[in-house]
Design a protein around this motif. Sequence first.
Motif, PDB file in Angstrom:
ATOM      1  N   LEU A 160       0.844  -1.004   0.165  1.00  0.00           N
ATOM      2  CA  LEU A 160       0.093  -0.043   0.095  1.00  0.00           C
ATOM      3  C   LEU A 160       0.962   1.165  -0.104  1.00  0.00           C
ATOM      4  N   SER A 161       2.015   1.135   0.777  1.00  0.00           N
ATOM      5  CA  SER A 161       2.837   2.377   0.811  1.00  0.00           C
ATOM      6  C   SER A 161       3.659   2.526  -0.423  1.00  0.00           C
ATOM      7  N   GLU A 162       3.807   1.548  -1.374  1.00  0.00           N
ATOM      8  CA  GLU A 162       4.613   1.559  -2.592  1.00  0.00           C
ATOM      9  C   GLU A 162       3.402   2.389  -3.547  1.00  0.00           C
ATOM     10  N   ILE A 163       2.262   1.751  -3.415  1.00  0.00           N
ATOM     11  CA  ILE A 163       1.204   2.420  -4.412  1.00  0.00           C
ATOM     12  C   ILE A 163       1.034   3.809  -4.100  1.00  0.00           C
ATOM     13  N   CYS A 164       1.119   4.168  -2.716  1.00  0.00           N
ATOM     14  CA  CYS A 164       0.936   5.836  -2.540  1.00  0.00           C
ATOM     15  C   CYS A 164       2.089   6.421  -3.054  1.00  0.00           C
ATOM     16  N   ARG A 165       3.398   5.754  -2.920  1.00  0.00           N
ATOM     17  CA  ARG A 165       4.322   6.440  -3.394  1.00  0.00           C
ATOM     18  C   ARG A 165       4.505   6.629  -5.026  1.00  0.00           C
ATOM     19  N   LEU A 166       4.127   5.580  -5.779  1.00  0.00           N
ATOM     20  CA  LEU A 166       3.852   5.785  -7.047  1.00  0.00           C
ATOM     21  C   LEU A 166       3.098   7.002  -7.582  1.00  0.00           C
ATOM     22  N   LYS A 167       1.753   6.794  -6.995  1.00  0.00           N
ATOM     23  CA  LYS A 167       0.723   7.700  -7.417  1.00  0.00           C
ATOM     24  C   LYS A 167       1.255   9.220  -6.917  1.00  0.00           C
ATOM     25  N   ALA A 168       2.035   9.260  -5.700  1.00  0.00           N
ATOM     26  CA  ALA A 168       2.536  10.546  -5.497  1.00  0.00           C
ATOM     27  C   ALA A 168       3.645  11.324  -6.425  1.00  0.00           C
ATOM     28  N   ASP A 169       4.378  10.201  -6.959  1.00  0.00           N
ATOM     29  CA  ASP A 169       5.050  10.543  -8.165  1.00  0.00           C
ATOM     30  C   ASP A 169       4.721  10.711  -9.421  1.00  0.00           C
ATOM     31  N   HIS A 170       3.374  10.680  -9.526  1.00  0.00           N
ATOM     32  CA  HIS A 170       2.402  10.757 -10.702  1.00  0.00           C
ATOM     33  C   HIS A 170       2.795   9.641 -11.804  1.00  0.00           C
ATOM     34  N   SER A 171       3.229   8.636 -11.132  1.00  0.00           N
ATOM     35  CA  SER A 171       3.470   7.577 -11.924  1.00  0.00           C
ATOM     36  C   SER A 171       2.092   6.493 -12.043  1.00  0.00           C
ATOM     37  N   SER A 172       2.102   5.498 -13.280  1.00  0.00           N
ATOM     38  CA  SER A 172       0.904   4.707 -13.325  1.00  0.00           C
ATOM     39  C   SER A 172       1.058   3.580 -12.148  1.00  0.00           C
ATOM     40  N   LEU A 173       0.002   3.122 -12.060  1.00  0.00           N
ATOM     41  CA  LEU A 173       0.021   1.814 -11.190  1.00  0.00           C
ATOM     42  C   LEU A 173       0.515   0.607 -11.827  1.00  0.00           C
ATOM     43  N   SER A 174       0.284   0.727 -13.405  1.00  0.00           N
ATOM     44  CA  SER A 174       0.789  -0.550 -14.209  1.00  0.00           C
ATOM     45  C   SER A 174       2.410  -0.610 -14.018  1.00  0.00           C
ATOM     46  N   THR A 175       2.984   0.404 -13.329  1.00  0.00           N
ATOM     47  CA  THR A 175       4.463   0.191 -13.191  1.00  0.00           C
ATOM     48  C   THR A 175       4.856  -0.577 -11.963  1.00  0.00           C
ATOM     49  N   LEU A 176       3.590  -0.949 -11.395  1.00  0.00           N
ATOM     50  CA  LEU A 176       3.933  -1.772  -9.982  1.00  0.00           C
ATOM     51  C   LEU A 176       4.435  -3.074 -10.205  1.00  0.00           C
ATOM     52  N   ILE A 177       5.682  -3.422  -9.488  1.00  0.00           N
ATOM     53  CA  ILE A 177       6.169  -4.904  -9.828  1.00  0.00           C
ATOM     54  C   ILE A 177       6.184  -5.502  -8.354  1.00  0.00           C
ATOM     55  N   GLY A 186       4.871  -9.494  -6.630  1.00  0.00           N
ATOM     56  CA  GLY A 186       4.151 -11.008  -7.077  1.00  0.00           C
ATOM     57  C   GLY A 186       3.267 -11.152  -6.255  1.00  0.00           C
ATOM     58  N   GLU A 187       2.806 -10.098  -5.608  1.00  0.00           N
ATOM     59  CA  GLU A 187       1.464 -10.282  -4.635  1.00  0.00           C
ATOM     60  C   GLU A 187       0.187 -10.120  -5.158  1.00  0.00           C
ATOM     61  N   CYS A 188       0.345  -9.265  -6.391  1.00  0.00           N
ATOM     62  CA  CYS A 188      -0.880  -8.797  -7.015  1.00  0.00           C
ATOM     63  C   CYS A 188      -0.497  -8.931  -8.666  1.00  0.00           C
ATOM     64  N   GLN A 189      -1.831  -8.987  -9.217  1.00  0.00           N
ATOM     65  CA  GLN A 189      -1.748  -8.977 -10.857  1.00  0.00           C
ATOM     66  C   GLN A 189      -2.203  -7.592 -11.463  1.00  0.00           C
ATOM     67  N   VAL A 190      -1.754  -7.214 -12.399  1.00  0.00           N
ATOM     68  CA  VAL A 190      -2.306  -6.127 -12.994  1.00  0.00           C
ATOM     69  C   VAL A 190      -3.035  -5.973 -14.214  1.00  0.00           C
ATOM     70  N   PHE A 191      -3.939  -5.322 -14.389  1.00  0.00           N
ATOM     71  CA  PHE A 191      -4.950  -5.338 -15.451  1.00  0.00           C
ATOM     72  C   PHE A 191      -5.177  -4.013 -16.213  1.00  0.00           C
ATOM     73  N   LEU A 192      -5.034  -3.908 -17.604  1.00  0.00           N
ATOM     74  CA  LEU A 192      -5.222  -2.782 -18.278  1.00  0.00           C
ATOM     75  C   LEU A 192      -6.290  -2.478 -18.936  1.00  0.00           C
ATOM     76  N   ASP A 193      -6.754  -1.422 -19.342  1.00  0.00           N
ATOM     77  CA  ASP A 193      -7.809  -0.927 -20.293  1.00  0.00           C
ATOM     78  C   ASP A 193      -8.810  -1.732 -20.484  1.00  0.00           C
ATOM     79  N   SER A 194      -9.087  -2.445 -21.185  1.00  0.00           N
ATOM     80  CA  SER A 194     -10.434  -3.289 -21.588  1.00  0.00           C
ATOM     81  C   SER A 194     -10.483  -4.560 -20.665  1.00  0.00           C
ATOM     82  N   ASP A 195      -9.333  -4.974 -20.063  1.00  0.00           N
ATOM     83  CA  ASP A 195      -9.258  -6.129 -19.220  1.00  0.00           C
ATOM     84  C   ASP A 195      -9.733  -5.596 -17.718  1.00  0.00           C
ATOM     85  N   LEU A 196      -9.664  -4.451 -17.621  1.00  0.00           N
ATOM     86  CA  LEU A 196      -9.947  -3.587 -16.049  1.00  0.00           C
ATOM     87  C   LEU A 196     -11.366  -3.855 -15.811  1.00  0.00           C
TER      88      LEU A 196
END
Lengths: 352, 352
Positions: B40-57, B59-69
């Motif tokens: 959760l902290s990593e997610i907050c850091r990413l968003k504070a840096d105006h980065s996309s969640l899709s850059t999150l790496i 193993g604990e979660c899966q990322v879905f984009l666009d139409s899959d979202l």
Amino acid sequence: MIDDRSARQGVHLRVVGVSDSKSLVVASDVFTKEFNDNLLSEICRLKADHSSLSTLISGECQVFLDSDLRGKLSEIASLLGTSTGLAFVDCSASSETVEILTQAVDLGCCIVLANKKPLTSTKEDYDKLVSRPRRIRYESTVGAGLPVIASLNRILSSGDPVHRIVGSLSGTLGYVMSEVEDGKPLSQVVKAAKSLGYTEPDPRDDLSGMDVARKALILARLLGMRINIDSIKIESLYPEEMGPNIMSVEDFLSTGLPLLDNDIGERVRKASLNGNVLRYVCVIEGSRCTVGIQELPKNSPLGRLRGSDNVLEIYSRCYSEQPLVIQGAGAGNDTTAAGVLADILDIQDLFP
Amino acid sequence: MIDDRSARQGVHLRVVGVSDSKSLVVASDVFTKEFNDNLLSEICRLKADHSSLSTLISGECQVFLDSDLRGKLSEIASLLGTSTGLAFVDCSASSETVEILTQAVDLGCCIVLANKKPLTSTKEDYDKLVSRPRRIRYESTVGAGLPVIASLNRILSSGDPVHRIVGSLSGTLGYVMSEVEDGKPLSQVVKAAKSLGYTEPDPRDDLSGMDVARKALILARLLGMRINIDSIKIESLYPEEMGPNIMSVEDFLSTGLPLLDNDIGERVRKASLNGNVLRYVCVIEGSRCTVGIQELPKNSPLGRLRGSDNVLEIYSRCYSEQPLVIQGAGAGNDTTAAGVLADILDIQDLFP
């Protein structure tokens, strides 16, 4: 006792029983039947006439007296308690309902209180009553229908720690203090308040501060303080030697009260020199809970208070410099009943 | 998305997914897993840096984009919606979440909104969102964490009809109006407010009154009014020819705004001659909803308002002469988050 399975929208509340101190009337079948409006009006009429519920004559309900009363209440609680939104509603001012209320809680029932006494009894009784915190509501015990408890519950459940509450929780004492501020003698103000119906029949019930102390205790316990009513420092507006065991109401009003005029008048004048006013407030802060007259800035929500409105200032991490303020009529049959009804409906969320 | 089966006491909230406008990250198993604090902290850091969640790496979660979202969101809603206290939480400021929210509602999910846009869209969208009234909460859309919606819901559910609401629901405009009252020119006050971080990057977003109008619409619809945003009479503090399509922010602040100083100054002086002050308020009464500057008695809860606090006066049958007043900080990340969290916890009552 009100049982309801329906959702908040298009709600239908069934009244399945009504009790006074000596008798209980119950619908002929608590699973399917209910008290209709005619029967409820008749019950209100009886009680307005100071008659006992046991004099009710109706084919739609059964009457239970004395020892049968408690047994029947337990039976209904067992039958409807865990499966339906049955709520035991205590609108009495009795300290003798604790036992049946804790029993109802043990049987999985919900309870709704306008009665302060059960919540201001011993810590053990309190712990039992709130042992299933989602199944108890008691909004009308503090500030009548004002959303005081509901708001505090929201703040606390969001993890925002409340570190200070200051409130004027007696419409009667609010009125008295703002009249005294205008230079009127205390004795005159109390007599006027009594004749306006603002006070209890014996105004000392208000002036003792005990009613405010009970409200303060309910709030303090909600914040997690493990205290009893006798841990609260309470300032009475009359000295012990003018107490109900020593003086009649008439003597208190005519002879006792005027002796207090000068002292209060002097305190009002002193406060005024500092730009302050006197208010009868409860202060809950840290492990401290006090009830009495405080000198407050004229230009604060409490200082600006006029008449019989209640005001509560809540200071928390989120509301640290400027408090969250809730203000409005804190007494009256209508608002108290509205608070009880909102509690009953709120509880129905537990029963989909 | 937060799923929780536990009671309010000893509550454990599981975060099972987080989404931004373009990507969705979901726990590897939504039935048993959750995002831990590090993630959760990593997610907050990413968003504070105006980065996309899709850059999150991770193993604990899966990322879905666009139409899959959207497909994945529907899948989770179907899996957890009716049986658990899964809440779809919308803290965006987007008008594009309505579709997925109504879909979640159709699938039996609960939704919690800090986002005003879905509730101020068409009547059809609104009706869909509130079609299961116990399964939606949106306290933080009006007055941040202040218990405005919760209190109004209590009053309405108790059958007490609300006939008038007057409120100052913009901290920014509250600050502006109380500074202008002290004789400062509007242009100076707005520039100061901007440099204090009180306004949106383009202060016209506040001065247009649109944000207050959205809040007013949410309250009006809660009272049962069948209106749209364009039924509300909104007074903008700047004329059309100074609008964002015509003038840059810099030009507006340096050239446009000073042209408005005299007019506002004159209105403040006129009000003052009547013992009144100007406040930017919403008024909901009968079938009428207006948003703009009103002349109000200096000695009323709204007239006494200073700084950026919000105030709401509610008049009902129970609170007819003196209103029920709720006052406090109506903006800020902490209070908004506290309001959202209290909503999420409140909804858990539906899931025993």
